[in-house]
Design a protein around this motif. Structure first.
Motif, PDB file in Angstrom:
ATOM      1  N   ASN A   1       0.828  -1.203   0.000  1.00  0.00           N
ATOM      2  CA  ASN A   1       0.000   0.000   0.000  1.00  0.00           C
ATOM      3  C   ASN A   1       0.862   1.251   0.000  1.00  0.00           C
ATOM      4  N   GLU A   2       0.323   2.301  -0.577  1.00  0.00           N
ATOM      5  CA  GLU A   2       1.051   3.573  -0.588  1.00  0.00           C
ATOM      6  C   GLU A   2       1.151   4.149   0.811  1.00  0.00           C
ATOM      7  N   ASN A   3       0.084   4.015   1.595  1.00  0.00           N
ATOM      8  CA  ASN A   3       0.073   4.438   2.991  1.00  0.00           C
ATOM      9  C   ASN A   3      -0.151   3.215   3.868  1.00  0.00           C
ATOM     10  N   PRO A   4       0.908   2.490   4.233  1.00  0.00           N
ATOM     11  CA  PRO A   4       0.733   1.243   5.002  1.00  0.00           C
ATOM     12  C   PRO A   4       0.209   1.513   6.401  1.00  0.00           C
ATOM     13  N   HIS A   5      -0.540   0.546   6.919  1.00  0.00           N
ATOM     14  CA  HIS A   5      -1.120   0.636   8.262  1.00  0.00           C
ATOM     15  C   HIS A   5      -0.094   0.116   9.262  1.00  0.00           C
ATOM     16  N   ILE A   6       0.429   0.994  10.090  1.00  0.00           N
ATOM     17  CA  ILE A   6       1.417   0.600  11.091  1.00  0.00           C
ATOM     18  C   ILE A   6       0.760   0.618  12.464  1.00  0.00           C
ATOM     19  N   ILE A   7       1.557   0.558  13.519  1.00  0.00           N
ATOM     20  CA  ILE A   7       1.036   0.445  14.882  1.00  0.00           C
ATOM     21  C   ILE A   7       0.279   1.721  15.273  1.00  0.00           C
ATOM     22  N   ASP A   8      -0.939   1.538  15.808  1.00  0.00           N
ATOM     23  CA  ASP A   8      -1.778   2.668  16.224  1.00  0.00           C
ATOM     24  C   ASP A   8      -1.692   2.953  17.718  1.00  0.00           C
ATOM     25  N   GLY A   9      -1.401   1.953  18.516  1.00  0.00           N
ATOM     26  CA  GLY A   9      -1.367   2.136  19.961  1.00  0.00           C
ATOM     27  C   GLY A   9      -0.625   0.992  20.626  1.00  0.00           C
ATOM     28  N   ILE A  10      -0.456   1.099  21.925  1.00  0.00           N
ATOM     29  CA  ILE A  10       0.354   0.156  22.691  1.00  0.00           C
ATOM     30  C   ILE A  10      -0.469  -0.369  23.864  1.00  0.00           C
TER      31      ILE A  10
END
Length: 621
Positions: A560-569
């Motif tokens: 993806n052009e804008n990959p989904h990475i970590i949102d929270g911990i």
């Protein structure tokens, strides 16, 4: 060549710039202010890049100004450090006397000084460039002086001088050397040593025989008795068909948890060793109150402020004045389990914010240092965006689709356990949940989720929720594709009107490329609403490596052009660290993402929200 030079306040008000062309560099400068200056990340390199441009800057804490130079990042300019320092000196010399209240409304004619400083810096840089060294000719080299005679090797080897190795160096100098040994003498000596080595002594033989006798006595494994009749102690202990008193007690405790997690998750309460010893300290102060004032003063004080007793106050703080305190501060943060790399960056941030500040007495220096560190820690832990799972889940429910959360992390951090805690919290707020068992690798992973599902449904039976089954488990066994199972689970949740889908994934090390590719595929294919990284509070430097490589892998292995990475911990095992809460700082500093949940115990209700002030106060003690 420099494209743009600007002088602005830390709040973003431009005082002067060298705009000569029609190109607008405001977006680059605004990105510098938002991503570096306001986030206290100005100590990492004094260098910032955006697209094809690079910015090198210098802070002036005395006037609260920033001097920045914009240039093409493919060009290397070695004179920028000296140029920015000279420009700062020239600007302060000309306009430093202007009061702070009148500084924003004044006009600054700085073009002449800028050109002179820039030309001096470029001229000094050109003088430092050394001309390339000319190559020597063949006649000047050593090879041309060699002759054919010098290249001929003589087969006659010099006779080696033999030295008796049993003599000391002093004896060899003072006494005449013994006659050299003949070849026959050397052979005889070697044979004698070999006979001594192969022939054991009587004492060694006796020891060896006694050892063999002891080994023969110990030899022989006793056969294990298998009781097939089912009357053994093990069989009785393993019989779970009847409820034991412990089970009844656990069931009563579990029933007490129902209704305790409705609404917002309670904040975390961090207890430090200083809080535990507060009563002892107060009793000591009562005893000291009857003594001399000097003794009372010596008994008071402590914590991080005591590290700054060696600083001597002055008109303007320099880096040399702050260095002893910064070293103590770094050691203190590392002792609180902050990663060493992050501790160094925090200390550099404090030094950058205080260097050049005008201070009066020693006490003000200590307060400035403590205040700067506290502000930096609060800014790091404060979330840049609010994650409200209940609000987002309600919005997804109104739109007719399930709210999906994927849990990822390394092995053994407690992903499945904390997934069950979050599931209990969602059930308490009247959401029905589908757990997708996508850990198809670890033995017992599906059975663990099956047990949690049974316990949660026992706590919240369908009869209490209009005959709705609050927790369901979607499983396909082991050895299957995790991305496919998650996709089928989300489709099943959409068809059966399930509110929330919690996806459990297999634990994986951050350096395992095939497993990281599989995780990236799972996130890319299913496009979840939230990706939570589960990490334990016990880690120190490892937290930095885990989060950096997880984020990097999710970005690199996604098409993806804008990959989904970590949102929270999700920070687990927080009840095992006392006041060593540094992992929270390390993880948040690396990702910039908030800590959404904190696991603090073994029951389903042991789930807390991060309390920024409590964590910072624990770090500062």
């Amino acid at each position: 060549m420099l494209d743009f030079v600007v002088i602005f306040t830390k709040g973003g008000v431009v005082l002067w710039n060298s705009q000569t062309s029609g190109i607008n560099f405001s977006s680059c400068i605004n990105s510098l202010i938002r991503g570096v200056i306001l986030e206290d990340r100005n100590t990492e390199s004094k260098y910032f890049e955006e697209d094809h441009l690079a910015v090198q800057f210098k802070l002036d804490n005395e006037l609260d100004l920033v001097y920045a130079a914009v240039f093409q990042k493919v060009i290397k300019l070695n004179y920028l450090d000296a140029f920015l320092a000279d420009m700062q000196f020239a600007f302060k010399e000309k306009f430093g006397s202007i009061p702070a209240l009148e500084r924003l409304g004044s006009e600054y004619d700085f073009d002449g000084e800028f050109r002179s400083v820039l030309s001096a810096a470029e001229e000094a840089s050109s003088k430092q460039v050394k001309a390339p060294k000319a190559m020597r000719s063949y006649n000047e080299s050593q090879k041309s002086k060699k002759t054919v005679a010098s290249m001929i090797q003589d087969d006659k080897k010099p006779v080696e001088k033999r030295v008796n190795i049993q003599e000391s160096p002093t004896q060899s100098k003072s006494q005449p050397s013994s006659p050299p040994l003949t070849k026959q003498d050397i052979i005889q000596e070697n044979r004698r040593k070999l006979r001594e080595k192969l022939t054991p002594t009587k004492k060694a033989a006796d020891t060896k025989s006694s050892a063999k006798q002891g080994a023969s006595e110990k030899a022989g494994k006793k056969p294990r008795v298998w009781d097939l009749g089912g009357n053994s102690k093990d069989a009785v202990l393993l019989d779970r068909s009847k409820d034991s008193p412990e089970d009844v007690q656990y069931q009563s405790i579990s029933n007490e948890l129902v209704g305790t997690m409705q609404g917002v998750i309670p904040d975390l309460d961090v207890e430090s060793e200083d809080d535990v010893d507060s009563e002892e300290a107060s009793s000591e102060e009562d005893n000291v109150s009857s003594q001399s004032p000097a003794l009372k003063k010596s008994k008071r004080g402590g914590g991080l402020v005591s590290y700054f007793r060696g600083i001597v106050g002055g008109k303007i703080m320099s880096l040399a004045d702050l260095q002893p305190a910064l070293e103590k501060m770094r050691d203190h943060l590392i002792s609180k389990n902050v990663a060493s790399e992050i501790a160094v960056k925090l200390c550099d941030s404090v030094a950058t914010s205080l260097e050049g500040k005008q201070v009066g007495t020693f006490d003000s220096v200590a307060s400035l240092v403590k205040e700067a560190l506290t502000q930096s820690l609060v800014r790091i832990l404060s979330p840049k965006r609010r994650i409200d799972i209940i609000r987002d889940a309600l919005e997804s429910k109104r739109s007719g689709k399930p709210y999906t959360i994927i849990f990822c992390g390394v092995n053994g951090v407690g992903k499945s356990t904390n997934l069950a805690k979050i599931c209990f919290w969602l059930i308490e707020n009247d959401f029905n949940v589908l757990i997708a068992a996508c850990d198809t690798f670890r033995a017992g992973a599906v059975e663990q989720l099956r047990t949690h599902t049974r316990h949660l449904n026992a706590l919240h039976p369908p009869t209490n929720h209009n005959n709705r089954t609050m927790v369901q488990l979607y499983e396909k066994g082991y050895g299957k594709d995790a991305a496919g199972i998650a996709m089928e689970a989300i489709k099943f949740a959409h068809e059966t009107k399930v509110d929330v889908v919690l996806v459990d994934t297999a634990g994986r090390m951050q350096d395992n490329e095939p497993l990281m590719r599989s995780l990236s595929k799972l996130i890319k294919v299913n496009n979840p609403d939230l990706v939570l990284f589960v990490g334990e509070a016990l880690v120190g430097n490892e937290a930095v490596d885990q989060l950096v490589k997880f984020n990097q892998s999710l970005a690199d292995y996604s098409s993806n052009e804008n990959p989904h990475i970590i949102d929270g911990i999700v920070l687990t095992k927080f009840d095992t660290i006392d006041d060593k809460v540094g992992a929270a700082i390390s993880m948040t500093y690396i990702t910039g993402q908030p800590i959404v949940f904190v696991g603090t115990g073994q029951t389903y209700a042991d789930l807390k929200a991060i309390n920024v002030n409590a964590v910072v106060n624990s770090l500062m003690k």
